[in-house]
Every structure is written in C-alpha cells, then in structure tokens.
Write an enzyme that holds these catalytic residues in place. Structure first.
Site: not given
Ligand code: MRU
Length: 364
Positions: A241, A90
């Site tokens: 992220d 990812r």
């Molecule tokens: O695509 P995802 O579900 O991995 O996205 C997650 C998010 O956007 C969260 O807000 C981020 O990773 C922060 S998690 C503590």
C-alpha cells in the site's frame, strides 16, 4: 480477467459516459454485483466502505471520483472539496494521494468548462496505465519464478490479502506473476492466507484464482510459518500500500509476520508494486506511514452464507470484549528479498529503487 467467460476490469465508465461502475467487493465471493457511482460522495463511500479496495484500484477510483465531482460542479470550490473528501477516505495507500495530486495539478489551471472532460480522460488514462504496469510487473515476476528451484513437482507460492486483479484495474501486482506463470504452463499452486479480519484472501484471492483456474489452497493466517518450516513454500509474494524511499513495505496487517517467518526459513519474500505505490517523501515506514485503524466490528462479526443459502452476519467475540483493528503493518526492507516493479526487480533499498527510478534521485 474473465468472470464466467466475460472479460472485466474492476472499474469502468458506463454507456452514459458519466456514471462509473465497479464490482462490489464487499459481496464477493457470494454475489457478483456491479455498483453505480454517480457522484463524488458515492466514490468516497465506495473507497471507505471497501466496495473498492487495494492500493492501485483506490487510486483509480479516486481519479474517477474527481471526474464525477467535475461533472457535478467544475468550480474551484468543488475541486478543493472533492480533493479533501477523497483524500480522507482511506489513509494508508499512497496511490490515493498520488492520483488526487495528478488530477488536481491537471485540472486547477484549466477553465472550469474544460475540467469535466479533462478529468474523465485522465482517469481513463490512469486505468489503462495501471493495466499495462501490472502486466509488466507480471512479466518481471515471471522471470523470477522461472529461476526458482521448486522442492516438489510444482512451485508453491504463498500470498497474503488480495493483490490480484480485484485490487488493481486488471492483472494485479503480487498475483500478476502467478497468472503469467500459470498461463505459460508452469505448474504453480498458491497458499492463500485467509487474511483476517476482512478475509480478503479467503473471499477475494481464492475467488479470482479459482475463476482463472489457478490451483490454490486457503490456509489460516497462522499456518504459513509451519508450511515454510516444512519446505512447502518456495516463495512468498505480496502487494504493497506504500513503499518508502528506502524500501520499507506497508501492506495488509499480518504481512510482517509472514516476512519474519520467510526470513527465518530462507524463503524468498517478494513484493510486487507499481510506481504510484512508492512514497519518495518518506524513508522510515515504521515511523512515517499512517496506519489505518478500522472498526472493531470487522473483527467481532463475520458474514458468510449459511447452509440454507442466505447471507448471515454472526458475532464471534464474547459480548463486551473490546477489539482492536489496525489494518496494515510495515515490513522493514531488510526482510524483503526484492521489489518487483514495472521497470524490473530491485533490492529493497534506496540504491535499488533509484537504479530503477533515477529521476527520483535527490540530485536529479
Ligand atoms: O485493505 P485493503 O483490502 O485495501 O488492503 C489491500 C492490500 O493490503 C493489498 O495487498 C495492497 O493494497 C496491494 S494491492 C495490489
């Protein structure tokens, strides 16, 4: 956190000392299933298919992915292969690169015979550290919540996506202050953005808040601005992220629109994040953060439980209509009221971050 009375983390080592176990988040809230990760390919697929997701958990899963690789074959060639494979799983959450760099730096100088045990030990440390970091984010965020002046008889928070314990090893980032406020007896209610297209809010945040007994209401992604205009949101809190050196915040697609609405309505907009989410190598999030493009099928199809109890997937777009699925967006620092970290709360700016992390100053 507890699921039906039993304490769980989101990732752990099984009794055999090698297999890694995770909660399959693609099946929540309908089924609670634990999956075995037995090799580095399993770990890579679990990250890319979002069996595990959320920036801190992606980092922890990548660390265990390196350990699984070393259990398979502790050679230099495998170390390099596992690093590349996992890094490509990812692109947006920088915790992935952080964990892989950490493991590679530790393992590369070691003789191959020592790599397996060292990798498992470090992966376990990363998990334990994440739990403590998230607990502290919660404690620091709780102090902010205590200072809020709610307009009604309870505090109304709004959150987007899932930045709760499912997105970390335990506690969560954005949701940790909410859990700690709830545990402290502060009346708090959470507006949960459904978070299309994958519905992390409706499926995961609502599930975990419900399991912990935190009052919450799921809303359509488009409802937040309206609620803010009517004084029904006291603060917004989201995860991240990747946060840049100057405090731009990349998070799940749609976060930026909530920040705009919050700004327009004078609603504080906070971001909870641990230090591995800060990318000190970049400043301009809009220009420099790679935004993941996921399959159009996540938009064109929905999975849920039918009234007769089976899981079913249905199409929701006209056949032949193209769909685009950018998975993240960037909220510029100017729209962020504060960053809640394990070291304290700071302004979303380079000066703010450096006051908490002086070791990252260019002169240091
Ligand atoms: O695509 P995802 O579900 O991995 O996205 C997650 C998010 O956007 C969260 O807000 C981020 O990773 C922060 S998690 C503590």
């Amino acid at each position: 956190m507890k699921v039906d009375g039993k304490p769980y983390r989101t990732i752990w080592l099984s009794q055999d000392g090698t297999t890694v176990q995770v909660i399959d988040q693609t099946l929540l809230p309908h089924d609670f299933v634990v999956r075995d990760l037995k090799n580095v390919v399993n770990a890579t697929n679990a990250i890319s298919n979002m069996v595990v997701r959320g920036a801190p958990l992606i980092g922890a899963a990548a660390a265990y992915g390196m350990a699984l690789a070393m259990a398979e074959d502790p050679s230099d060639a495998m170390l390099a292969r596992a690093y590349t494979l996992l890094l490509e799983s990812r692109p947006t959450a920088v915790n992935l690169r952080w964990a892989l760099d950490d493991l590679r730096t530790l393992l590369a100088p070691l003789p191959p015979a020592k790599r397996r045990d060292a990798a498992y030990k470090r992966a376990a440390e990363i998990c334990d550290e994440d739990v403590e970091i998230c607990r502290r984010i919660g404690a620091n965020g709780l102090e902010l919540i205590r200072k809020l002046k709610p307009r009604g008889d309870r505090i109304n928070a709004l959150t987007h996506c899932n930045a709760g314990w499912l997105a970390t090893v335990d506690w969560g980032t954005a949701l940790s202050p909410i859990y700690q406020a709830h545990n402290a007896g502060i009346p708090i209610h959470v507006w949960v953005d459904e978070t299309r297209p994958r519905n992390q809010g409706a499926s995961l945040t609502a599930w975990e808040l419900g399991k912990h007994g935190v009052p919450h209401t799921v809303i359509a992604d488009n409802a937040g601005g309206h609620l803010m205009q009517h004084g029904r949101v006291d603060f917004c809190v989201v995860g991240s992220d990747r946060t840049t050196r100057r405090g731009d915040v990349c998070n799940k697609i749609g976060t930026y629109l909530k920040a705009l609405a919050a700004h327009d309505n004078g609603v504080p907009f906070y971001v909870g994040l641990p230090y591995p989410t800060i990318d000190w190598t970049i400043e301009d999030g809009h220009r420099d953060i790679p935004i993941e493009e996921r399959s159009a099928r996540e938009l064109s199809h929905l999975t849920g439980r039918t009234e007769s109890g089976e899981l079913a997937t249905v199409a929701v777009l006209p056949e032949g209509s193209p769909a685009a699925n950018p998975a993240f967006d960037v909220t510029p620092a100017r729209l962020v009221s504060g960053l809640i970290t394990e070291r304290g709360v700071c302004a979303a700016s380079e000066a703010g971050l450096l006051a908490l992390y002086p070791e990252q100053s260019r002169a240091a």
